[in-house]
Write a protein that holds these residues in place. Structure first.
Motif, short mmCIF file in Angstrom:
data_model
loop_
_atom_site.label_atom_id
_atom_site.label_comp_id
_atom_site.label_asym_id
_atom_site.label_seq_id
_atom_site.Cartn_x
_atom_site.Cartn_y
_atom_site.Cartn_z
N VAL A 124 2.32 1.44 -5.25
CA VAL A 124 0.88 1.26 -5.45
C VAL A 124 0.60 1.30 -6.94
O VAL A 124 1.04 2.21 -7.65
N LYS A 125 -0.11 0.31 -7.43
CA LYS A 125 -0.54 0.25 -8.82
C LYS A 125 -2.06 0.13 -8.84
O LYS A 125 -2.62 -0.69 -8.09
N ILE A 126 -2.70 0.92 -9.69
CA ILE A 126 -4.16 0.96 -9.75
C ILE A 126 -4.62 0.81 -11.19
O ILE A 126 -4.05 1.44 -12.09
N ASP A 127 -5.65 0.01 -11.40
CA ASP A 127 -6.33 -0.05 -12.69
C ASP A 127 -7.82 -0.11 -12.40
O ASP A 127 -8.34 -1.13 -11.95
N ASP A 128 -8.47 1.01 -12.61
CA ASP A 128 -9.91 1.14 -12.42
C ASP A 128 -10.30 0.74 -11.00
O ASP A 128 -10.05 1.49 -10.06
N ASN A 129 -10.86 -0.44 -10.80
CA ASN A 129 -11.37 -0.83 -9.49
C ASN A 129 -10.55 -1.93 -8.82
O ASN A 129 -11.03 -2.59 -7.90
N ILE B 137 -0.63 -3.22 -3.56
CA ILE B 137 0.37 -2.51 -2.74
C ILE B 137 1.52 -3.49 -2.53
O ILE B 137 1.30 -4.65 -2.20
N TRP B 138 2.73 -3.01 -2.72
CA TRP B 138 3.95 -3.77 -2.43
C TRP B 138 4.75 -2.88 -1.50
O TRP B 138 5.12 -1.77 -1.88
N ALA B 139 5.00 -3.33 -0.27
CA ALA B 139 5.68 -2.45 0.69
C ALA B 139 6.57 -3.24 1.65
O ALA B 139 6.11 -4.18 2.29
N PRO B 140 7.82 -2.84 1.78
CA PRO B 140 8.66 -3.40 2.83
C PRO B 140 8.09 -2.99 4.20
O PRO B 140 7.46 -1.93 4.32
#
Length: 157
Positions: A102-107, A111-114
């Protein structure tokens, strides 16, 4: 540029005034990651329950899903994708993700998930889900999804 000595304390105060009162803690970050994952899990749970309203609650209206199966790519608006999931049926459907990144920047977030998709407890296909999300009015919603699917999967654990 030449700065007078007497202006340095004033400049330092100005910087402190606009700095955040506290830095985000690891717990804050973990909590926000969970908040990003929640609508995605809601979507997956909705698929398993064949609950179209539950699925819609996690999605930003107007979004699209891109599915790649056997070198064929199909794009569907969310409504068409939801209608693709039968509202009734005897087969048990379940999609499990693991090790999500999970990568977040402000709003905004990604999600990258097998994943593994199971039908009646047996792996039907597997691949990777990618979702991008936006935060609106304090709530994360899925703005778009892409996934690939293949049949050469290890058995579900």
């Amino acid at each position: 540029m030449h700065v007078r000595r007497s202006s340095l304390p004033l400049a330092a105060c100005a910087v402190l005034a606009i700095a955040p009162l506290h830095a985000a803690t690891p717990e804050d970050h973990a909590s926000e990651k969970q908040a990003v994952l929640t609508p995605f899990q809601t979507l997956l749970d909705g698929i398993g329950k064949r609950d179209h309203e539950m699925m819609r609650s996690a999605l930003l209206p107007g979004g699209m899903i891109t599915l790649t199966r056997a070198d064929k790519t199909q794009q569907l608006h969310y409504d068409a994708f939801i209608e693709h999931i039968p509202a009734t049926g005897t087969q048990k459907l379940e999609e499990r993700i693991h090790d999500p990144l999970v990568k977040i920047d402000d709003n905004i977030a990604v999600i990258w998930a097998p994943y593994e998709f199971l039908v009646d407890g047996k792996v039907d296909h597997c691949g990777t889900d990618i979702a991008h999300l936006v935060k609106q009015n304090g709530k994360w919603l899925i703005a778009g999804i892409a996934d690939n699917g293949r049949k050469d999967c290890a058995p579900a654990k």
